[in-house]
Motif scaffolding. Structure first.
Motif, PDB file in Angstrom:
ATOM      1  N   SER A  36       0.830  -1.202   0.000  1.00 50.10           N
ATOM      2  CA  SER A  36       0.000   0.000   0.000  1.00 50.10           C
ATOM      3  C   SER A  36       0.866   1.255   0.000  1.00 50.10           C
ATOM      4  O   SER A  36       0.580   2.232  -0.710  1.00 50.10           O
ATOM      5  CB  SER A  36      -0.924   0.020   1.225  1.00 50.10           C
ATOM      6  N   GLU A  37       1.927   1.216   0.783  1.00 52.38           N
ATOM      7  CA  GLU A  37       2.828   2.364   0.842  1.00 52.38           C
ATOM      8  C   GLU A  37       3.513   2.590  -0.505  1.00 52.38           C
ATOM      9  O   GLU A  37       3.651   3.726  -0.970  1.00 52.38           O
ATOM     10  CB  GLU A  37       3.878   2.147   1.929  1.00 52.38           C
ATOM     11  N   PHE A  38       3.930   1.504  -1.168  1.00 49.73           N
ATOM     12  CA  PHE A  38       4.551   1.622  -2.491  1.00 49.73           C
ATOM     13  C   PHE A  38       3.586   2.227  -3.503  1.00 49.73           C
ATOM     14  O   PHE A  38       3.950   3.126  -4.270  1.00 49.73           O
ATOM     15  CB  PHE A  38       5.007   0.234  -2.965  1.00 49.73           C
ATOM     16  N   VAL A  39       2.345   1.748  -3.479  1.00 49.23           N
ATOM     17  CA  VAL A  39       1.337   2.262  -4.415  1.00 49.23           C
ATOM     18  C   VAL A  39       1.105   3.744  -4.183  1.00 49.23           C
ATOM     19  O   VAL A  39       1.059   4.546  -5.130  1.00 49.23           O
ATOM     20  CB  VAL A  39       0.009   1.479  -4.254  1.00 49.23           C
ATOM     21  N   TYR A  40       0.970   4.123  -2.912  1.00 48.90           N
ATOM     22  CA  TYR A  40       0.599   5.491  -2.568  1.00 48.90           C
ATOM     23  C   TYR A  40       1.742   6.478  -2.761  1.00 48.90           C
ATOM     24  O   TYR A  40       1.518   7.614  -3.198  1.00 48.90           O
ATOM     25  CB  TYR A  40       0.119   5.528  -1.117  1.00 48.90           C
ATOM     26  N   THR A  41       2.965   6.044  -2.455  1.00 51.44           N
ATOM     27  CA  THR A  41       4.087   6.989  -2.491  1.00 51.44           C
ATOM     28  C   THR A  41       4.874   6.968  -3.796  1.00 51.44           C
ATOM     29  O   THR A  41       5.555   7.950  -4.111  1.00 51.44           O
ATOM     30  CB  THR A  41       5.074   6.710  -1.339  1.00 51.44           C
ATOM     31  N   LEU A  42       4.777   5.880  -4.581  1.00 54.18           N
ATOM     32  CA  LEU A  42       5.575   5.800  -5.803  1.00 54.18           C
ATOM     33  C   LEU A  42       4.765   5.469  -7.054  1.00 54.18           C
ATOM     34  O   LEU A  42       4.816   6.217  -8.036  1.00 54.18           O
ATOM     35  CB  LEU A  42       6.683   4.751  -5.633  1.00 54.18           C
ATOM     36  N   ALA A  43       4.038   4.364  -7.041  1.00 52.50           N
ATOM     37  CA  ALA A  43       3.410   3.873  -8.275  1.00 52.50           C
ATOM     38  C   ALA A  43       2.364   4.844  -8.825  1.00 52.50           C
ATOM     39  O   ALA A  43       2.437   5.265  -9.988  1.00 52.50           O
ATOM     40  CB  ALA A  43       2.797   2.495  -8.033  1.00 52.50           C
ATOM     41  N   VAL A  44       1.379   5.205  -8.009  1.00 52.76           N
ATOM     42  CA  VAL A  44       0.343   6.117  -8.491  1.00 52.76           C
ATOM     43  C   VAL A  44       0.895   7.519  -8.747  1.00 52.76           C
ATOM     44  O   VAL A  44       0.545   8.138  -9.760  1.00 52.76           O
ATOM     45  CB  VAL A  44      -0.857   6.147  -7.517  1.00 52.76           C
ATOM     46  N   PRO A  45       1.769   8.062  -7.895  1.00 45.74           N
ATOM     47  CA  PRO A  45       2.378   9.358  -8.238  1.00 45.74           C
ATOM     48  C   PRO A  45       3.111   9.341  -9.580  1.00 45.74           C
ATOM     49  O   PRO A  45       3.025  10.306 -10.346  1.00 45.74           O
ATOM     50  CB  PRO A  45       3.337   9.625  -7.074  1.00 45.74           C
ATOM     51  N   CYS A  46       3.832   8.257  -9.899  1.00 42.93           N
ATOM     52  CA  CYS A  46       4.506   8.170 -11.202  1.00 42.93           C
ATOM     53  C   CYS A  46       3.488   8.127 -12.338  1.00 42.93           C
ATOM     54  O   CYS A  46       3.686   8.743 -13.395  1.00 42.93           O
ATOM     55  CB  CYS A  46       5.400   6.932 -11.250  1.00 42.93           C
ATOM     56  N   LEU A  47       2.385   7.401 -12.136  1.00 44.80           N
ATOM     57  CA  LEU A  47       1.334   7.332 -13.145  1.00 44.80           C
ATOM     58  C   LEU A  47       0.709   8.712 -13.368  1.00 44.80           C
ATOM     59  O   LEU A  47       0.485   9.136 -14.509  1.00 44.80           O
ATOM     60  CB  LEU A  47       0.264   6.330 -12.694  1.00 44.80           C
ATOM     61  N   ILE A  48       0.443   9.424 -12.280  1.00 45.83           N
ATOM     62  CA  ILE A  48      -0.133  10.764 -12.379  1.00 45.83           C
ATOM     63  C   ILE A  48       0.837  11.721 -13.052  1.00 45.83           C
ATOM     64  O   ILE A  48       0.458  12.494 -13.944  1.00 45.83           O
ATOM     65  CB  ILE A  48      -0.527  11.284 -10.977  1.00 45.83           C
ATOM     66  N   PHE A  49       2.097  11.688 -12.630  1.00 47.68           N
ATOM     67  CA  PHE A  49       3.113  12.584 -13.197  1.00 47.68           C
ATOM     68  C   PHE A  49       3.234  12.392 -14.707  1.00 47.68           C
ATOM     69  O   PHE A  49       3.192  13.352 -15.484  1.00 47.68           O
ATOM     70  CB  PHE A  49       4.465  12.327 -12.527  1.00 47.68           C
ATOM     71  N   ARG A  50       3.361  11.144 -15.117  1.00 46.34           N
ATOM     72  CA  ARG A  50       3.544  10.856 -16.540  1.00 46.34           C
ATOM     73  C   ARG A  50       2.311  11.265 -17.345  1.00 46.34           C
ATOM     74  O   ARG A  50       2.431  11.809 -18.451  1.00 46.34           O
ATOM     75  CB  ARG A  50       3.830   9.365 -16.723  1.00 46.34           C
ATOM     76  N   THR A  51       1.128  11.023 -16.810  1.00 44.66           N
ATOM     77  CA  THR A  51      -0.101  11.367 -17.530  1.00 44.66           C
ATOM     78  C   THR A  51      -0.260  12.871 -17.670  1.00 44.66           C
ATOM     79  O   THR A  51      -0.520  13.385 -18.761  1.00 44.66           O
ATOM     80  CB  THR A  51      -1.325  10.781 -16.804  1.00 44.66           C
ATOM     81  N   LEU A  52      -0.113  13.601 -16.558  1.00 40.86           N
ATOM     82  CA  LEU A  52      -0.314  15.044 -16.605  1.00 40.86           C
ATOM     83  C   LEU A  52       0.777  15.751 -17.403  1.00 40.86           C
ATOM     84  O   LEU A  52       0.516  16.762 -18.056  1.00 40.86           O
ATOM     85  CB  LEU A  52      -0.375  15.614 -15.184  1.00 40.86           C
ATOM     86  N   ALA A  53       1.996  15.222 -17.363  1.00 40.65           N
ATOM     87  CA  ALA A  53       3.092  15.869 -18.072  1.00 40.65           C
ATOM     88  C   ALA A  53       2.951  15.744 -19.585  1.00 40.65           C
ATOM     89  O   ALA A  53       3.438  16.605 -20.329  1.00 40.65           O
ATOM     90  CB  ALA A  53       4.424  15.273 -17.624  1.00 40.65           C
ATOM     91  N   ARG A  54       2.271  14.711 -20.053  1.00 43.36           N
ATOM     92  CA  ARG A  54       2.186  14.461 -21.495  1.00 43.36           C
ATOM     93  C   ARG A  54       0.774  14.570 -22.062  1.00 43.36           C
ATOM     94  O   ARG A  54       0.604  14.544 -23.281  1.00 43.36           O
ATOM     95  CB  ARG A  54       2.731  13.063 -21.804  1.00 43.36           C
TER      96      ARG A  54
END
Length: 304
Positions: A36-54
């Protein structure tokens, strides 16, 4: 119908696998918490970052889209507080947490996987535009209502600014004009980490269900779950289709976002204030179990 089954079964199948894995001790509670910590602190933030940036973000702010969603939040929040106070005699802080549980959606562990599965890239931008304002508004409103005159706006803002989801949204927005200067390997790393978000989030949700349980009984959590899974998306659907004008994918994302079960932030907030812990944990568990049926119905309504 079969498309809806294809969305629901893999998602809730992974949740069930996570629950059974922890229940049978194939995976430890500690491993579930770490995931849960991995999803919340890394996986979903990376997904959000990549989506919003492009992604192609609309030039005009989608006020009708946001209003449709949060008008639903306001109605179910108020009703849950009224029921919790009048029928169950809960203390003021617990009433707020009942309202928060009825209005706050599980965006990370359930919303992101199901909505992206249903709408793909077309739904990514409206999904993350809603996530961008959902957490700050919900947490700030709950904190202000619980703390009253003792609330510290600076403290609330400080907690939000270190939240990984908020950081990802800010960085993704800032990276839009700089995308051409970011090396391709960096994008690839973000993509690899982000691709783990969906399966890991669903498995972690199953593990969390085992941890939270139904310690508050059924009456009030059932009412809260009904407000969350039925009334909230119904209000959003009516406003999105009858009052405001928006693309079908945006309507679908807003409705499914509202139809998601109570998020674990309700439980975390209750733990922070040491009130309503049993109620929020039960609302998280019960609404998640019931959501398999209600989300299927909403997918039918949306033509998915």
């Amino acid at each position: 119908m079969w498309e809806s089954v294809g969305v629901i079964l893999p998602a809730f199948g992974l949740i069930a696998i996570g629950f059974v894995a922890v229940r049978t001790r194939l995976v430890s509670e500690r491993a579930g918490e770490g995931l849960s910590e991995f999803v919340y602190t890394l996986a979903v933030p990376c997904l959000i970052f990549r989506t919003l940036a492009r992604a192609e973000v609309p030039a005009v702010q989608p006020w009708g889209y946001w209003i449709a969603y949060f008008a639903g939040v306001a109605v179910v929040w108020a009703l849950a507080m009224l029921v919790a106070g009048r029928l169950f005699g809960l203390a003021p802080a617990e009433r707020v947490l009942a309202g928060f549980s009825a209005g706050q959606s599980n965006t990370v562990l359930v919303g992101v996987p199901i909505i992206l599965r249903a709408y793909g890239e077309e739904g990514a931008v409206p999904l993350f535009l809603l996530i961008a304002v959902h957490l700050p508004i919900m947490v700030a409103a709950a904190s202000l209502l619980i703390e009253g005159r003792d609330a510290s706006l600076i403290g609330i803002v400080r907690r939000l600014l270190v939240n990984p989801i908020i950081v990802a949204i800010l960085l993704g927005s800032a990276a839009r004009p700089l995308g051409a200067f970011i090396p391709e390997p960096a994008w690839r790393i973000a993509e690899l980490i982000g691709s783990a978000a969906v399966p890991c989030a669903l498995f972690a949700m199953g593990a969390a269900l085992h941890r939270y349980g139904l310690t508050a009984g059924l009456p009030l959590p059932t009412i809260v779950s009904g407000l969350k899974l039925v009334l909230h998306p119904l209000i959003v659907y009516w406003l999105a289709t009858r009052v405001f004008t928006m693309p079908p994918a945006w309507t679908g994302v807003a409705v499914l976002f509202a139809a998601c079960p109570t998020g674990v932030n309700a439980y975390l907030l209750a733990e922070r204030y040491r009130q309503g812990v049993a109620l929020t944990s039960s609302a998280v568990s019960l609404s998640t179990m019931l959501a398999m049926g209600t989300i299927f119905v909403w997918l039918q309504v949306l033509g998915k």
